[in-house]
Design a protein around this motif. Structure first.
Motif, PDB file in Angstrom:
ATOM      1  N   GLN A 107       0.839  -1.208   0.000  1.00 30.06           N
ATOM      2  CA  GLN A 107       0.000   0.000   0.000  1.00 30.06           C
ATOM      3  C   GLN A 107       0.873   1.257   0.000  1.00 30.06           C
ATOM      4  OE1 GLN A 107      -2.579  -0.682   3.400  1.00 30.06           O
ATOM      5  NE2 GLN A 107      -4.144  -1.628   2.116  1.00 30.06           N
ATOM      6  N   ALA A 108       2.047   1.171   0.655  1.00 30.09           N
ATOM      7  CA  ALA A 108       2.929   2.346   0.734  1.00 30.09           C
ATOM      8  C   ALA A 108       3.378   2.783  -0.662  1.00 30.09           C
ATOM      9  CB  ALA A 108       4.135   2.028   1.611  1.00 30.09           C
ATOM     10  N   LYS A 109       3.616   1.819  -1.531  1.00 29.13           N
ATOM     11  CA  LYS A 109       4.030   2.145  -2.916  1.00 29.13           C
ATOM     12  C   LYS A 109       2.936   2.948  -3.606  1.00 29.13           C
ATOM     13  CE  LYS A 109       7.114  -1.575  -4.475  1.00 29.13           C
ATOM     14  NZ  LYS A 109       8.293  -0.829  -4.242  1.00 29.13           N
ATOM     15  N   ILE A 110       1.698   2.460  -3.479  1.00 28.74           N
ATOM     16  CA  ILE A 110       0.568   3.125  -4.154  1.00 28.74           C
ATOM     17  C   ILE A 110       0.321   4.503  -3.542  1.00 28.74           C
ATOM     18  CG2 ILE A 110      -1.940   2.942  -4.622  1.00 28.74           C
ATOM     19  CD1 ILE A 110      -0.276   0.948  -6.228  1.00 28.74           C
ATOM     20  N   VAL A 111       0.353   4.591  -2.207  1.00 30.25           N
ATOM     21  CA  VAL A 111       0.098   5.892  -1.557  1.00 30.25           C
ATOM     22  C   VAL A 111       1.131   6.917  -1.998  1.00 30.25           C
ATOM     23  CG1 VAL A 111       0.194   7.104   0.671  1.00 30.25           C
ATOM     24  CG2 VAL A 111      -1.199   5.060   0.436  1.00 30.25           C
ATOM     25  N   SER A 112       2.409   6.528  -2.061  1.00 29.53           N
ATOM     26  CA  SER A 112       3.425   7.537  -2.423  1.00 29.53           C
ATOM     27  C   SER A 112       3.255   7.965  -3.883  1.00 29.53           C
ATOM     28  CB  SER A 112       4.835   7.034  -2.131  1.00 29.53           C
ATOM     29  OG  SER A 112       4.987   5.751  -2.591  1.00 29.53           O
ATOM     30  N   GLU A 113       2.903   7.021  -4.748  1.00 25.35           N
ATOM     31  CA  GLU A 113       2.678   7.411  -6.158  1.00 25.35           C
ATOM     32  C   GLU A 113       1.465   8.332  -6.279  1.00 25.35           C
ATOM     33  OE1 GLU A 113       2.736   4.200  -9.013  1.00 25.35           O
ATOM     34  OE2 GLU A 113       4.542   3.382  -8.080  1.00 25.35           O
ATOM     35  N   ASN A 114       0.403   7.984  -5.570  1.00 24.86           N
ATOM     36  CA  ASN A 114      -0.821   8.785  -5.667  1.00 24.86           C
ATOM     37  C   ASN A 114      -0.662  10.162  -5.028  1.00 24.86           C
ATOM     38  OD1 ASN A 114      -1.906   6.665  -6.979  1.00 24.86           O
ATOM     39  ND2 ASN A 114      -3.274   5.991  -5.347  1.00 24.86           N
ATOM     40  N   LEU A 115       0.096  10.200  -3.943  1.00 21.72           N
ATOM     41  CA  LEU A 115       0.347  11.480  -3.279  1.00 21.72           C
ATOM     42  C   LEU A 115       1.154  12.398  -4.195  1.00 21.72           C
ATOM     43  CD1 LEU A 115       0.106  13.146  -0.699  1.00 21.72           C
ATOM     44  CD2 LEU A 115       2.059  11.908   0.227  1.00 21.72           C
ATOM     45  N   ALA A 116       2.160  11.846  -4.838  1.00 20.51           N
ATOM     46  CA  ALA A 116       2.975  12.645  -5.762  1.00 20.51           C
ATOM     47  C   ALA A 116       2.106  13.125  -6.933  1.00 20.51           C
ATOM     48  CB  ALA A 116       4.148  11.820  -6.268  1.00 20.51           C
ATOM     49  N   ALA A 117       1.265  12.224  -7.458  1.00 22.22           N
ATOM     50  CA  ALA A 117       0.391  12.592  -8.583  1.00 22.22           C
ATOM     51  C   ALA A 117      -0.528  13.743  -8.167  1.00 22.22           C
ATOM     52  CB  ALA A 117      -0.427  11.386  -9.025  1.00 22.22           C
ATOM     53  N   LYS A 118      -1.049  13.654  -6.960  1.00 21.36           N
ATOM     54  CA  LYS A 118      -1.979  14.685  -6.469  1.00 21.36           C
ATOM     55  C   LYS A 118      -1.253  16.031  -6.309  1.00 21.36           C
ATOM     56  CE  LYS A 118      -5.890  15.064  -3.469  1.00 21.36           C
ATOM     57  NZ  LYS A 118      -6.666  15.791  -4.415  1.00 21.36           N
ATOM     58  N   ILE A 119      -0.078  15.982  -5.715  1.00 24.07           N
ATOM     59  CA  ILE A 119       0.663  17.233  -5.477  1.00 24.07           C
ATOM     60  C   ILE A 119       1.061  17.883  -6.801  1.00 24.07           C
ATOM     61  CG2 ILE A 119       2.904  18.089  -4.596  1.00 24.07           C
ATOM     62  CD1 ILE A 119       2.426  16.245  -2.172  1.00 24.07           C
ATOM     63  N   TYR A 120       1.396  17.073  -7.806  1.00 22.91           N
ATOM     64  CA  TYR A 120       1.783  17.635  -9.112  1.00 22.91           C
ATOM     65  C   TYR A 120       0.579  17.840 -10.043  1.00 22.91           C
ATOM     66  CZ  TYR A 120       6.666  17.097  -7.823  1.00 22.91           C
ATOM     67  OH  TYR A 120       7.877  17.234  -7.186  1.00 22.91           O
ATOM     68  N   GLY A 121      -0.630  17.746  -9.485  1.00 21.32           N
ATOM     69  CA  GLY A 121      -1.842  18.028 -10.259  1.00 21.32           C
ATOM     70  C   GLY A 121      -2.123  17.014 -11.360  1.00 21.32           C
ATOM     71  N   GLN A 122      -1.657  15.768 -11.159  1.00 25.90           N
ATOM     72  CA  GLN A 122      -1.900  14.733 -12.190  1.00 25.90           C
ATOM     73  C   GLN A 122      -2.807  13.641 -11.625  1.00 25.90           C
ATOM     74  OE1 GLN A 122       2.165  13.683 -12.573  1.00 25.90           O
ATOM     75  NE2 GLN A 122       2.654  15.385 -13.931  1.00 25.90           N
ATOM     76  N   GLU A 123      -3.980  14.065 -11.148  1.00 21.61           N
ATOM     77  CA  GLU A 123      -4.853  13.101 -10.451  1.00 21.61           C
ATOM     78  C   GLU A 123      -5.228  11.909 -11.306  1.00 21.61           C
ATOM     79  OE1 GLU A 123      -7.849  13.920  -7.670  1.00 21.61           O
ATOM     80  OE2 GLU A 123      -7.126  15.926  -7.284  1.00 21.61           O
ATOM     81  N   ASN A 124      -5.317  12.148 -12.647  1.00 25.50           N
ATOM     82  CA  ASN A 124      -5.705  10.981 -13.468  1.00 25.50           C
ATOM     83  C   ASN A 124      -4.577   9.957 -13.619  1.00 25.50           C
ATOM     84  OD1 ASN A 124      -4.393  12.794 -14.959  1.00 25.50           O
ATOM     85  ND2 ASN A 124      -6.012  13.116 -16.501  1.00 25.50           N
ATOM     86  N   ALA A 125      -3.394  10.283 -13.073  1.00 29.25           N
ATOM     87  CA  ALA A 125      -2.297   9.292 -13.088  1.00 29.25           C
ATOM     88  C   ALA A 125      -2.317   8.424 -11.820  1.00 29.25           C
ATOM     89  CB  ALA A 125      -0.959  10.015 -13.191  1.00 29.25           C
ATOM     90  N   MET A 126      -3.293   8.694 -10.946  1.00 34.06           N
ATOM     91  CA  MET A 126      -3.322   7.925  -9.685  1.00 34.06           C
ATOM     92  C   MET A 126      -3.647   6.457  -9.960  1.00 34.06           C
ATOM     93  SD  MET A 126      -4.538  10.382  -6.641  1.00 34.06           S
ATOM     94  CE  MET A 126      -6.196   9.917  -6.610  1.00 34.06           C
ATOM     95  N   LYS A 127      -3.056   5.581  -9.127  1.00 31.04           N
ATOM     96  CA  LYS A 127      -3.234   4.133  -9.325  1.00 31.04           C
ATOM     97  C   LYS A 127      -4.161   3.549  -8.264  1.00 31.04           C
ATOM     98  CE  LYS A 127       1.132   3.309 -11.546  1.00 31.04           C
ATOM     99  NZ  LYS A 127       2.532   3.026 -11.347  1.00 31.04           N
ATOM    100  N   ILE A 128      -4.848   2.468  -8.647  1.00 30.04           N
ATOM    101  CA  ILE A 128      -5.708   1.826  -7.636  1.00 30.04           C
ATOM    102  C   ILE A 128      -4.920   0.710  -6.946  1.00 30.04           C
ATOM    103  CG2 ILE A 128      -7.897   2.365  -8.778  1.00 30.04           C
ATOM    104  CD1 ILE A 128      -7.968  -0.580  -9.680  1.00 30.04           C
ATOM    105  N   PHE A 129      -5.303   0.425  -5.722  1.00 28.34           N
ATOM    106  CA  PHE A 129      -4.629  -0.655  -4.983  1.00 28.34           C
ATOM    107  C   PHE A 129      -5.357  -1.953  -5.319  1.00 28.34           C
ATOM    108  CE2 PHE A 129      -4.037  -3.373  -1.204  1.00 28.34           C
ATOM    109  CZ  PHE A 129      -2.653  -3.466  -1.253  1.00 28.34           C
ATOM    110  N   ASP A 130      -4.681  -2.805  -6.088  1.00 31.12           N
ATOM    111  CA  ASP A 130      -5.309  -4.042  -6.554  1.00 31.12           C
ATOM    112  C   ASP A 130      -4.323  -5.186  -6.343  1.00 31.12           C
ATOM    113  OD1 ASP A 130      -6.962  -5.831  -7.741  1.00 31.12           O
ATOM    114  OD2 ASP A 130      -6.320  -5.363  -9.785  1.00 31.12           O
ATOM    115  N   TYR A 131      -4.106  -5.513  -5.090  1.00 29.25           N
ATOM    116  CA  TYR A 131      -3.072  -6.490  -4.771  1.00 29.25           C
ATOM    117  C   TYR A 131      -3.698  -7.836  -4.434  1.00 29.25           C
ATOM    118  CZ  TYR A 131       0.642  -8.807  -2.136  1.00 29.25           C
ATOM    119  OH  TYR A 131       1.556  -9.715  -1.681  1.00 29.25           O
ATOM    120  N   GLN A 132      -3.155  -8.873  -5.079  1.00 30.54           N
ATOM    121  CA  GLN A 132      -3.628 -10.211  -4.757  1.00 30.54           C
ATOM    122  C   GLN A 132      -2.589 -10.859  -3.868  1.00 30.54           C
ATOM    123  OE1 GLN A 132      -4.697 -12.449  -8.208  1.00 30.54           O
ATOM    124  NE2 GLN A 132      -5.924 -13.884  -7.037  1.00 30.54           N
ATOM    125  N   ASN A 133      -3.014 -11.208  -2.653  1.00 26.00           N
ATOM    126  CA  ASN A 133      -2.071 -11.778  -1.695  1.00 26.00           C
ATOM    127  C   ASN A 133      -1.440 -13.059  -2.254  1.00 26.00           C
ATOM    128  OD1 ASN A 133      -0.762 -11.680   0.678  1.00 26.00           O
ATOM    129  ND2 ASN A 133      -2.575 -11.983   1.975  1.00 26.00           N
TER     130      ASN A 133
END
Ligand SMILES: Cc1cc2nc3c(=O)[nH]c(=O)nc-3n(C[C@H](O)[C@H](O)[C@H](O)COP(=O)(O)OP(=O)(O)OC[C@H]3O[C@@H](n4cnc5c(N)ncnc54)[C@H](O)[C@@H]3O)c2cc1C
Length: 447
Positions: free
Chosen positions: A324-350
């Protein structure tokens, strides 16, 4: 300003990932009440003395390239004013910090289900202090039992009860059981090994529900063969300093009870004005944001998110927190740089689960493949060793494992650790000096 609350698997990994994504465009501060990241999967090995506390704890400042670290406890979070109030660990001074974005990663704490006696008399296995306290206690118990001439009392001293049949419960029970036998054989000649009794109390039908029925049954058989008694379908309902009471009215006289019976989120998190799931965990969307507050990301043990592959909620594990930390950091960076449509969904299969269940034995379920015994134990060690955060820790852990394979267990206790208290530092030290100089001038005028 980005505030990361919590420095465990979730918070520390966001911190490590996010710093590579910003070019000093945002100020990042991580707040944690512990100034180190704790590698919990190896915590039971600190209780058994296999590893040293410093092997599995890494200062959070090691991860701070550009970010700040604030050693403080979070007191309150105000979602309306976007502020977090913290109290500094050293001098108890309160400060309020503002944020534009927040990452909620405060993990979970032990759930005693409202039972005050269990909370008072049981040890827990969640923090480094817990692991050290258990170690000191069980060695002190051996010292006492070695001198005890009343055989009934000696048996009571040598009875160790662990409540909880999940990962933490089974791993701590098997670790201390092995240590107790090893230590008694080598050092305590007045203790009959047959009198050492380790008991696991599980509320379920078996143990380790996380690994499925087959592996769970294998683990149950192995644990029983290694001399641990397992009481299933039973709960601990009360405790005192010398006993534990079970739901079937059995009273177990003992001097040690370790509680690994469940976790819950901090009231600070469960009282936040947002949607909550079971045990007060905050509900996040697929981008790991609070639905009502898109500037707040949340992850790890404090989060409620349904895994659409299985239909059940993601378990509270380190593996999930790291992904989840990988996805949160990517999404946070996307949000801060105004690229919300680059945000990723968390879709992890254990892909797998593993647990150690005794000396050189483990169980693992990897991509649906069941692995038992030595192979699973080696896999566990390799996997978690590779996941240690720094090369220094990898060398330390490998070295200690090697030493332990060659030499006898260490039975030194550190006794009681003194805690110094400090009155609040209200006035900077230089002004006190200035004042004393002024006072001394006054004084000299009388001379
Ligand atoms: C004994 C044991 C064995 C385990 N074994 C495994 C295993 O083998 N495999 C596995 O995948 N998982 C295992 N787990 C589970 C794993 O540890 C958790 O799922 C993982 O730690 C969750 O990460 P987190 O960052 O959400 O929470 P945590 O790692 O608990 O981190 C929470 C952080 O928040 C900080 N914090 C909390 N409250 C405050 C506050 N008020 N103010 C400031 N800071 C605060 C804490 O100090 C800590 O830094 C084990 C857990 C235990 C206890």
């Amino acid at each position: 300003m980005v505030l990361i609350l919590g420095g465990g698997f979730a918070g520390s990994n966001v911190l490590r990932e996010i710093q590579n994504k910003f070019n000093n465009d945002a100020e990042v501060t991580l707040i944690s009440q512990d100034n180190f990241f704790l590698f919990t999967p190896m915590l039971p090995e600190v209780s058994s003395g296999m590893l040293h506390p410093s092997d599995i704890s890494t200062p959070i400042r090691t991860f701070c390239k550009t970010a700040n670290f604030c050693h403080a406890r979070v007191l309150s979070i105000n979602l309306e004013s976007k502020t977090v109030t913290v109290i500094r660990i050293f001098d108890q001074k309160e400060t309020t910090l503002e944020y534009d974005y927040m990452v909620l990663a405060m993990g979970s704490k032990d759930n005693f289900f409202g039972n005050a006696n269990i909370e008072e008399f049981a040890f827990t296995i969640k923090t480094l202090e817990d692991a050290i306290a258990i170690r000191n206690h069980i060695i002190s118990v051996l010292e006492c039992a070695d001198q005890e001439r009343d055989s009934i009392l000696q048996e009571q001293l040598l009875r160790f009860v662990v409540v909880g049949g999940g990962f933490a419960g089974v791993e701590i029970a098997t670790e201390i059981n092995h240590f107790l036998h090893d230590a008694a054989k080598n050092f305590y000649k007045n203790i009959d090994l047959k009198k050492i009794q380790t008991i696991i109390v599980s509320a379920r039908n078996g143990i380790l529900p996380e690994v499925g029925e087959d592996l769970g049954n294998f683990a149950l058989d192995y644990v029983k063969k290694s001399g641990i008694e397992v009481i299933t379908n039973t709960k601990a309902v009360d405790a005192g300093e010398d006993h534990i009471l079970l739901s079937d009215n059995t009273l177990i006289p003992c001097a040690t009870m370790i509680w690994a019976g469940g976790v819950i989120v901090d009231p600070l998190v469960s009282s936040l004005k947002c949607e909550h799931g079971a045990s007060g965990r905050v509900i996040v969307d697929q981008y790991l944001r609070l639905k009502e507050h898109p500037n707040i990301f949340a992850l790890g043990d404090c989060v409620h998110l349904v895994d659409h592959h299985t239909g059940s909620v993601y378990p509270t594990t380190a593996q999930i927190a790291i992904r989840q930390a990988k996805i949160v950091s990517e999404n946070l960076a996307a949000k801060i740089y105004g690229q919300e449509n680059a945000m990723k969904i968390f879709d992890y299969q254990n892909k797998g689960v593993m647990a150690t269940i005794g000396k050189c034995t483990g169980v693992a379920l990897i991509n649906g493949r069941k692995v038992f015994g030595l192979q699973a134990w080696l896999l566990w060690r390799l996997f978690y060793w590779l996941n240690l955060p720094t090369n220094e820790k990898k060398v330390k852990v490998a070295f200690d494992w090697l030493l332990h394979a060659v030499f006898r267990s260490d039975i030194m206790t550190v006794g009681f650790i003194k805690k110094k208290t400090l009155t609040r530092l209200e006035t900077p030290i230089y002004s006190v000096l200035e004042r004393s100089q002024e006072e001394s001038f006054d004084n000299t005028s009388y001379l």
